[in-house]
Design a protein around this motif. Structure first.
Motif, PDB file in Angstrom:
ATOM      1  N   ALA A 190       0.815  -1.222   0.000  1.00  0.00           N
ATOM      2  CA  ALA A 190       0.000   0.000   0.000  1.00  0.00           C
ATOM      3  C   ALA A 190       0.846   1.269   0.000  1.00  0.00           C
ATOM      4  O   ALA A 190       0.398   2.312  -0.488  1.00  0.00           O
ATOM      5  N   ILE A 191       2.060   1.197   0.521  1.00  0.00           N
ATOM      6  CA  ILE A 191       2.899   2.395   0.639  1.00  0.00           C
ATOM      7  C   ILE A 191       3.123   3.095  -0.702  1.00  0.00           C
ATOM      8  O   ILE A 191       2.952   4.326  -0.802  1.00  0.00           O
ATOM      9  N   PRO A 192       3.491   2.391  -1.805  1.00  0.00           N
ATOM     10  CA  PRO A 192       3.692   3.087  -3.088  1.00  0.00           C
ATOM     11  C   PRO A 192       2.427   3.766  -3.615  1.00  0.00           C
ATOM     12  O   PRO A 192       2.503   4.846  -4.205  1.00  0.00           O
ATOM     13  N   ILE A 193       1.260   3.141  -3.406  1.00  0.00           N
ATOM     14  CA  ILE A 193      -0.005   3.732  -3.858  1.00  0.00           C
ATOM     15  C   ILE A 193      -0.284   5.034  -3.125  1.00  0.00           C
ATOM     16  O   ILE A 193      -0.639   6.053  -3.729  1.00  0.00           O
ATOM     17  N   VAL A 194      -0.118   5.022  -1.811  1.00  0.00           N
ATOM     18  CA  VAL A 194      -0.347   6.238  -1.020  1.00  0.00           C
ATOM     19  C   VAL A 194       0.664   7.316  -1.390  1.00  0.00           C
ATOM     20  O   VAL A 194       0.310   8.493  -1.562  1.00  0.00           O
ATOM     21  N   LYS A 195       1.930   6.920  -1.524  1.00  0.00           N
ATOM     22  CA  LYS A 195       2.980   7.879  -1.865  1.00  0.00           C
ATOM     23  C   LYS A 195       2.704   8.551  -3.206  1.00  0.00           C
ATOM     24  O   LYS A 195       2.799   9.785  -3.331  1.00  0.00           O
ATOM     25  N   GLU A 196       2.354   7.743  -4.226  1.00  0.00           N
ATOM     26  CA  GLU A 196       2.082   8.300  -5.553  1.00  0.00           C
ATOM     27  C   GLU A 196       0.888   9.248  -5.519  1.00  0.00           C
ATOM     28  O   GLU A 196       0.905  10.318  -6.142  1.00  0.00           O
ATOM     29  N   GLY A 197      -0.164   8.864  -4.790  1.00  0.00           N
ATOM     30  CA  GLY A 197      -1.340   9.716  -4.693  1.00  0.00           C
ATOM     31  C   GLY A 197      -1.055  11.032  -3.995  1.00  0.00           C
ATOM     32  O   GLY A 197      -1.493  12.100  -4.442  1.00  0.00           O
ATOM     33  N   VAL A 198      -0.301  10.987  -2.886  1.00  0.00           N
ATOM     34  CA  VAL A 198       0.039  12.207  -2.138  1.00  0.00           C
ATOM     35  C   VAL A 198       0.888  13.142  -2.998  1.00  0.00           C
ATOM     36  O   VAL A 198       0.645  14.361  -3.036  1.00  0.00           O
ATOM     37  N   LEU A 199       1.888  12.583  -3.683  1.00  0.00           N
ATOM     38  CA  LEU A 199       2.741  13.418  -4.538  1.00  0.00           C
ATOM     39  C   LEU A 199       1.931  14.083  -5.643  1.00  0.00           C
ATOM     40  O   LEU A 199       2.162  15.257  -5.988  1.00  0.00           O
ATOM     41  N   MET A 200       0.961  13.363  -6.193  1.00  0.00           N
ATOM     42  CA  MET A 200       0.124  13.935  -7.246  1.00  0.00           C
ATOM     43  C   MET A 200      -0.768  15.046  -6.689  1.00  0.00           C
ATOM     44  O   MET A 200      -0.987  16.068  -7.344  1.00  0.00           O
ATOM     45  N   LEU A 201      -1.270  14.871  -5.479  1.00  0.00           N
ATOM     46  CA  LEU A 201      -2.069  15.915  -4.839  1.00  0.00           C
ATOM     47  C   LEU A 201      -1.229  17.161  -4.562  1.00  0.00           C
ATOM     48  O   LEU A 201      -1.745  18.283  -4.537  1.00  0.00           O
ATOM     49  N   LEU A 202       0.080  16.956  -4.348  1.00  0.00           N
ATOM     50  CA  LEU A 202       0.988  18.078  -4.094  1.00  0.00           C
ATOM     51  C   LEU A 202       1.576  18.653  -5.384  1.00  0.00           C
ATOM     52  O   LEU A 202       2.497  19.463  -5.340  1.00  0.00           O
ATOM     53  N   ASP A 203       1.031  18.227  -6.540  1.00  0.00           N
ATOM     54  CA  ASP A 203       1.464  18.731  -7.853  1.00  0.00           C
ATOM     55  C   ASP A 203       2.920  18.418  -8.146  1.00  0.00           C
ATOM     56  O   ASP A 203       3.676  19.281  -8.622  1.00  0.00           O
ATOM     57  N   VAL A 204       3.323  17.198  -7.875  1.00  0.00           N
ATOM     58  CA  VAL A 204       4.681  16.797  -8.216  1.00  0.00           C
ATOM     59  C   VAL A 204       4.864  16.847  -9.733  1.00  0.00           C
ATOM     60  O   VAL A 204       3.914  16.642 -10.497  1.00  0.00           O
ATOM     61  N   ALA A 205       6.086  17.165 -10.171  1.00  0.00           N
ATOM     62  CA  ALA A 205       6.366  17.256 -11.601  1.00  0.00           C
ATOM     63  C   ALA A 205       6.320  15.881 -12.248  1.00  0.00           C
ATOM     64  O   ALA A 205       6.385  14.845 -11.574  1.00  0.00           O
ATOM     65  N   LEU A 206       6.205  15.861 -13.565  1.00  0.00           N
ATOM     66  CA  LEU A 206       6.256  14.605 -14.306  1.00  0.00           C
ATOM     67  C   LEU A 206       7.615  13.936 -14.101  1.00  0.00           C
ATOM     68  O   LEU A 206       8.586  14.596 -13.721  1.00  0.00           O
ATOM     69  N   PRO A 207       7.702  12.632 -14.359  1.00  0.00           N
ATOM     70  CA  PRO A 207       9.005  11.945 -14.245  1.00  0.00           C
ATOM     71  C   PRO A 207      10.066  12.616 -15.112  1.00  0.00           C
ATOM     72  O   PRO A 207       9.759  13.220 -16.143  1.00  0.00           O
ATOM     73  N   LYS A 208      11.320  12.504 -14.684  1.00  0.00           N
ATOM     74  CA  LYS A 208      12.434  13.168 -15.358  1.00  0.00           C
ATOM     75  C   LYS A 208      12.511  12.816 -16.837  1.00  0.00           C
ATOM     76  O   LYS A 208      12.771  13.685 -17.680  1.00  0.00           O
ATOM     77  N   GLU A 209      12.258  11.541 -17.170  1.00  0.00           N
ATOM     78  CA  GLU A 209      12.354  11.132 -18.577  1.00  0.00           C
ATOM     79  C   GLU A 209      11.291  11.804 -19.447  1.00  0.00           C
ATOM     80  O   GLU A 209      11.544  12.132 -20.612  1.00  0.00           O
ATOM     81  N   ASP A 210      10.103  12.052 -18.875  1.00  0.00           N
ATOM     82  CA  ASP A 210       9.050  12.743 -19.632  1.00  0.00           C
ATOM     83  C   ASP A 210       9.414  14.213 -19.844  1.00  0.00           C
ATOM     84  O   ASP A 210       9.183  14.775 -20.927  1.00  0.00           O
ATOM     85  N   ILE A 211       9.967  14.837 -18.813  1.00  0.00           N
ATOM     86  CA  ILE A 211      10.382  16.236 -18.941  1.00  0.00           C
ATOM     87  C   ILE A 211      11.480  16.381 -19.985  1.00  0.00           C
ATOM     88  O   ILE A 211      11.487  17.331 -20.778  1.00  0.00           O
ATOM     89  N   GLU A 212      12.395  15.426 -20.001  1.00  0.00           N
ATOM     90  CA  GLU A 212      13.479  15.469 -20.994  1.00  0.00           C
ATOM     91  C   GLU A 212      12.937  15.350 -22.417  1.00  0.00           C
ATOM     92  O   GLU A 212      13.454  15.989 -23.343  1.00  0.00           O
ATOM     93  N   LYS A 213      11.903  14.565 -22.608  1.00  0.00           N
ATOM     94  CA  LYS A 213      11.290  14.429 -23.931  1.00  0.00           C
ATOM     95  C   LYS A 213      10.641  15.743 -24.362  1.00  0.00           C
ATOM     96  O   LYS A 213      10.732  16.151 -25.532  1.00  0.00           O
TER      97      LYS A 213
END
Length: 297
Positions: A190-213
């Protein structure tokens, strides 16, 4: 109806069937293990219904109250579901320790084993379906739902194994020991699911590889002088991107728009399974230094 919503309808229906099956046999047989599994299925139904509500509202168009839509309901649902999984794991851990301290004999094993075999098979098919939908859509809610039911496979399998082992060995410690192992696995998952959801709620940037593209597209555009202030965030199935493009001061507004539209089309093509929203600022000169000074104030 979106595939994601169909998936929540299927999972809710399956949870309802499992609840009725386990409750009926659990009450008739007096099996605590089966009754506990029925309560877990009731929790599954509650989560699946909430997921349907979240997806139904997340796809609503922006309005006067929510100018950017309700896409963040998806990561919020994922955080809630991950939290529920963790709380369920703590409850299972508590029950397992209680059984070790106060062991209880189990009765009507054949009925209980039959119910758990049926639950294991049905849940297995459901996890396969939800995993397919999650992979196809990339939806966080369905991904969390698939994880939730995947933990049910392990818990149902463990209960089934424990029932069979207890029937043949008479050793009741098998049940709580496996319960403790399942509880820790649920929390770990459950930890990765909660972590990903919280980061998205905090407007985390897209993954580095997507930004590089994205940066590669901007750098290779010969019609612009430079770019700055590239910002990205993600909300469920929606991606938001903004940047400043610097044009030659003599270019017409019409031509600048054509170039901007072409760049936006290239960037959207990077995310075919997402709804991409791009905000382009067209500058006649590089004003990044001026804006940075204003931000410091």
């Amino acid at each position: 109806m979106r595939l994601e919503k169909k998936a929540t309808v299927v999972s809710s229906s399956v949870a309802t069937v499992l609840i009725l099956l386990k409750l009926t046999v659990g009450i008739l047989s007096g099996s605590i293990a089966v009754l506990a599994s029925a309560i877990d299925s009731l929790l599954d139904l509650t989560v699946s219904l909430f997921n349907y509500f979240a997806l139904h509202n997340a796809e609503k168009h922006p309005d006067d109250k929510f100018h950017f839509g309700r896409a963040k309901l998806e990561p919020l649902a994922a955080v809630i579901e991950g939290t529920i999984i963790s709380l369920s794991a703590l409850f299972i851990l508590y029950e397992a320790i209680s059984k070790i301290v106060h062991p209880k004999a189990m009765q009507h094993m054949n009925e209980s084993i039959t119910v758990m075999v049926a639950s294991f098979v049905i849940t297995g098919f459901l996890v396969f379906f939800l995993s397919y939908v999650a992979k196809k859509t990339g939806n966080m809610v369905i991904k969390a739902d698939a994880l939730h039911y995947k933990t049910d496979i392990f818990s149902n399998g463990a209960v089934l194994f424990a029932l069979v082992a207890i029937q043949y060995t008479g050793e009741y410690l098998i049940d709580p020991i496996l319960g403790i192992a399942i509880a820790f696995y649920m929390i770990y998952s459950a930890i990765p699911i909660v972590k990903e959801g919280v980061l998205m709620l905090l407007d985390v940037a897209l993954p580095k590889e997507d930004i590089e593209k994205i940066e590669e597209i901007l750098k290779n555009e010969k019609e612009i002088t430079t770019y700055h202030y590239l910002q990205t965030r993600e909300a469920g199935s929606h991606i938001f991107i903004s940047y400043h493009l610097v044009f030659n001061v003599s270019i017409s507004l019409y031509d600048a728009h054509l170039i901007s539209d072409r760049i936006e089309a290239k960037i959207k093509a990077l995310f075919p399974d997402k709804k991409v929203h791009i905000l382009t600022h067209m500058d006649p000169y590089d004003d990044s230094d001026i804006n940075e000074e204003e931000e410091e104030w």
